[in-house]
Design a protein around this motif. Sequence first.
Motif, PDB file in Angstrom:
ATOM      1  N   HIS A  25       0.747  -1.237  -0.104  1.00 31.93           N
ATOM      2  CA  HIS A  25      -0.010  -0.036   0.027  1.00 31.93           C
ATOM      3  C   HIS A  25       0.994   1.185   0.057  1.00 31.93           C
ATOM      4  O   HIS A  25       0.533   2.419  -0.900  1.00 31.93           O
ATOM      5  CB  HIS A  25      -1.121   0.213   1.271  1.00 31.93           C
ATOM      6  N   LEU A  26       1.975   1.074   0.875  1.00 35.27           N
ATOM      7  CA  LEU A  26       2.725   2.381   1.008  1.00 35.27           C
ATOM      8  C   LEU A  26       3.513   2.682  -0.485  1.00 35.27           C
ATOM      9  O   LEU A  26       3.527   3.723  -0.805  1.00 35.27           O
ATOM     10  CB  LEU A  26       3.961   1.995   1.941  1.00 35.27           C
ATOM     11  N   VAL A  27       4.084   1.489  -0.862  1.00 37.91           N
ATOM     12  CA  VAL A  27       4.530   1.992  -2.361  1.00 37.91           C
ATOM     13  C   VAL A  27       3.668   2.312  -3.303  1.00 37.91           C
ATOM     14  O   VAL A  27       3.926   3.372  -4.115  1.00 37.91           O
ATOM     15  CB  VAL A  27       5.370   0.544  -2.976  1.00 37.91           C
ATOM     16  N   ALA A  28       2.433   1.821  -3.254  1.00 32.87           N
ATOM     17  CA  ALA A  28       1.288   2.128  -4.536  1.00 32.87           C
ATOM     18  C   ALA A  28       0.895   3.655  -4.197  1.00 32.87           C
ATOM     19  O   ALA A  28       0.763   4.514  -4.937  1.00 32.87           O
ATOM     20  CB  ALA A  28       0.145   1.445  -4.227  1.00 32.87           C
ATOM     21  N   GLU A  29       0.949   4.117  -2.874  1.00 33.32           N
ATOM     22  CA  GLU A  29       0.463   5.383  -2.465  1.00 33.32           C
ATOM     23  C   GLU A  29       1.611   6.347  -3.028  1.00 33.32           C
ATOM     24  O   GLU A  29       1.526   7.670  -3.631  1.00 33.32           O
ATOM     25  CB  GLU A  29       0.268   5.558  -0.996  1.00 33.32           C
TER      26      GLU A  29
ATOM     27  N   TRP B   9      18.346   4.333   2.148  1.00 28.78           N
ATOM     28  CA  TRP B   9      17.734   5.676   2.110  1.00 28.78           C
ATOM     29  C   TRP B   9      18.424   6.362   0.915  1.00 28.78           C
ATOM     30  O   TRP B   9      17.500   7.182   0.236  1.00 28.78           O
ATOM     31  CB  TRP B   9      18.438   6.284   3.472  1.00 28.78           C
ATOM     32  N   SER B  10      19.674   6.434   0.423  1.00 29.72           N
ATOM     33  CA  SER B  10      19.938   6.854  -0.703  1.00 29.72           C
ATOM     34  C   SER B  10      19.188   6.482  -1.891  1.00 29.72           C
ATOM     35  O   SER B  10      18.817   7.272  -2.746  1.00 29.72           O
ATOM     36  CB  SER B  10      21.459   6.536  -0.980  1.00 29.72           C
ATOM     37  N   ALA B  14      16.799   8.797  -4.398  1.00 22.67           N
ATOM     38  CA  ALA B  14      16.844   8.775  -5.761  1.00 22.67           C
ATOM     39  C   ALA B  14      15.703   8.529  -6.689  1.00 22.67           C
ATOM     40  O   ALA B  14      15.341   8.294  -7.612  1.00 22.67           O
ATOM     41  CB  ALA B  14      17.986   8.015  -6.158  1.00 22.67           C
ATOM     42  N   GLY B  15      14.557   7.891  -5.614  1.00 24.27           N
ATOM     43  CA  GLY B  15      13.380   7.762  -6.128  1.00 24.27           C
ATOM     44  C   GLY B  15      13.073   6.084  -6.303  1.00 24.27           C
ATOM     45  O   GLY B  15      11.869   5.779  -7.025  1.00 24.27           O
ATOM     46  N   ASP B  16      13.628   5.408  -5.606  1.00 24.11           N
ATOM     47  CA  ASP B  16      13.298   3.953  -5.684  1.00 24.11           C
ATOM     48  C   ASP B  16      12.502   3.635  -4.626  1.00 24.11           C
ATOM     49  O   ASP B  16      12.813   3.574  -3.488  1.00 24.11           O
ATOM     50  CB  ASP B  16      14.901   3.060  -5.552  1.00 24.11           C
ATOM     51  N   TRP B  57       8.602   9.766   3.484  1.00 19.68           N
ATOM     52  CA  TRP B  57       8.752   9.876   1.864  1.00 19.68           C
ATOM     53  C   TRP B  57       8.534  11.190   1.412  1.00 19.68           C
ATOM     54  O   TRP B  57       9.571  11.627   0.671  1.00 19.68           O
ATOM     55  CB  TRP B  57       7.741   8.988   1.129  1.00 19.68           C
ATOM     56  N   ARG B  58       7.717  12.015   1.908  1.00 21.61           N
ATOM     57  CA  ARG B  58       7.579  13.336   1.645  1.00 21.61           C
ATOM     58  C   ARG B  58       8.675  14.203   2.213  1.00 21.61           C
ATOM     59  O   ARG B  58       8.957  15.184   1.639  1.00 21.61           O
ATOM     60  CB  ARG B  58       6.334  13.896   2.477  1.00 21.61           C
ATOM     61  N   ARG B  59       9.785  13.652   2.975  1.00 22.99           N
ATOM     62  CA  ARG B  59      10.782  14.494   3.654  1.00 22.99           C
ATOM     63  C   ARG B  59      11.935  14.027   2.907  1.00 22.99           C
ATOM     64  O   ARG B  59      13.045  14.270   3.817  1.00 22.99           O
ATOM     65  CB  ARG B  59      10.584  14.581   4.955  1.00 22.99           C
TER      66      ARG B  59
END
Lengths: 356, 196
Positions: A25-29, B9-10, B14-16, B57-59
């Motif tokens: 769910h986290l990855v999908a969000e 984390w890195s 980078a978007g992974d 994730w937002r931060r």
Amino acid sequence: VTDGVYAIPPARDLPSGRLLQLREHLVAEIVRARDSERSPASVRLRGSRRRKIAVLALAALVVVVATASALAVRAFVLHQGFIGLPPQGATPSTPESGELVLHYFGPNPGVHGKSRIWVYTDGRLISLRDADYPEGANSASTGFLEQRLTPEGVELLRSEVISTGLLAHEPAPGGEALPGETEPGYIEIEVRDGDRLVPVERARDVERLVARITDPASWLPASAWQDREIRAYVPSTFAVCYGAWPPAQPIERSRILSLLPAAAGDLLRGRDSMLREGRFVLAGQDLGAVVEYCSDVTIEEARALAQTLDHERLEPFMPASRLSYRFEVPGSNGDMVQIYFEPYLPHGEFACSACG
Amino acid sequence: VKPDDSVLWSRARAGDTEAFGELFERHGRTIYNYCFRRVGNWAAAEDLVSIVFLEAWRRLDKPLPSGKELPWLFGIATNVVRNRRRAERRYAAALRRIPEPEADPNFAEDSDQRVDDEELMGRALEFLARLPRREQEVFSLCVWSELNYEDAAAALRIPVGTVRSRLSRARARLRELGSAVGHEEVGMQIVEEVIE
């Protein structure tokens, strides 16, 4: 070791399979959020189409400026805040939408109640205070008021918060956490940092920061103000929300609409509605879930709705803070329904005027 | 060999998204238990752990000192719990999209245990609530979640000396309160681990 306190339960795993489910769910969000940032607005346009749009935009700008100049002559500006709907003919604040630079909810030094402040890139400073101000609507609430800053003023205010507050995502130590929701003097601040609005969760000097945000007139230079005069904020759109109050068993939307006067029910039935869920917490005590439905209406539609409700002699509820009515559900054990009106703010959200 | 947190984390920065999912799988349980120990309700803790990672994730745009990923998550969890309603409001749509849990054959037994946990935790939290919020946070991190001083300092973004002094004050007050209310009489055991 004997200086401890109560025992606490042992650590537990999430229920069987739940960790993986939540991971998915986290990855999908995250993917969803990332995709929504790539909105069509950010897609690069090809040269010719871009030029066409630029020409059209220029033409539109000319029309807007010309219309605004013409209207300015006849603008009906209110110099006193109001609760509920604006007087007939009042000129709505322009532009209709705006990008939020700063949002504050918290104490208002020198007065008992809370203040809410919104500052926009276009210079608008909109405030709502639970206070007795000369320009306010009544002794309990100012209603939504508006002033105008220059771009310099907006930047001064924003950089004041950035420099004295510590943004949530900064790992560097320093300062103290702002009071949280369950503490006296709860403060909520959000400020624009680049393309994002980020919460301020810490500050080096909370008192000073609050004073600067809630009373910018005391420190901003004259050049920071485009129009220091306080006027009422007149929205273009209202939200009409309805649900069980006080929180009890949620009542179905269709049931509430069937209980409203026919004209009001018909108007709202034809509208998209947004489900709002939350908790009603009073003095730190959780009194239950709040489930409401909200729809957008124009000022004229809001006026027609309010007239219908007035005509049916529904009981006004918390009239010092907002236009709101409530009535008992027939045949129930005292269940009540509340229906209230909140003005939309330029950033496309509405605030709870009656929440302290 | 599994990559350590700072590598994940890195990659996440980078978007992974899968690297971030791996961090969730690695630390979700720890943060879940921390949230439970702050709010005393397992169902709420389950929502909160999702919010903590969505907020993390937002931060992600700021780099972290290597090895401080978990303390940082504790820090975010502390902020999320402190402003729980706001966080729940912000992520209401995402929470609504969480799928229903799968059927658990041990549900009844597990459910009874969890009800007992909530009762016990509720009493402990009620007691802890008599401390100022800052001391509650330090106590909860250092004693109940067993973070060392340095990690608690990183989580709360305060100097290590401040963690020490707050914890010391918290312990002293709790001892004082404990003797004042005579909590041993209600049959609670005394447990606290040495963390120094």
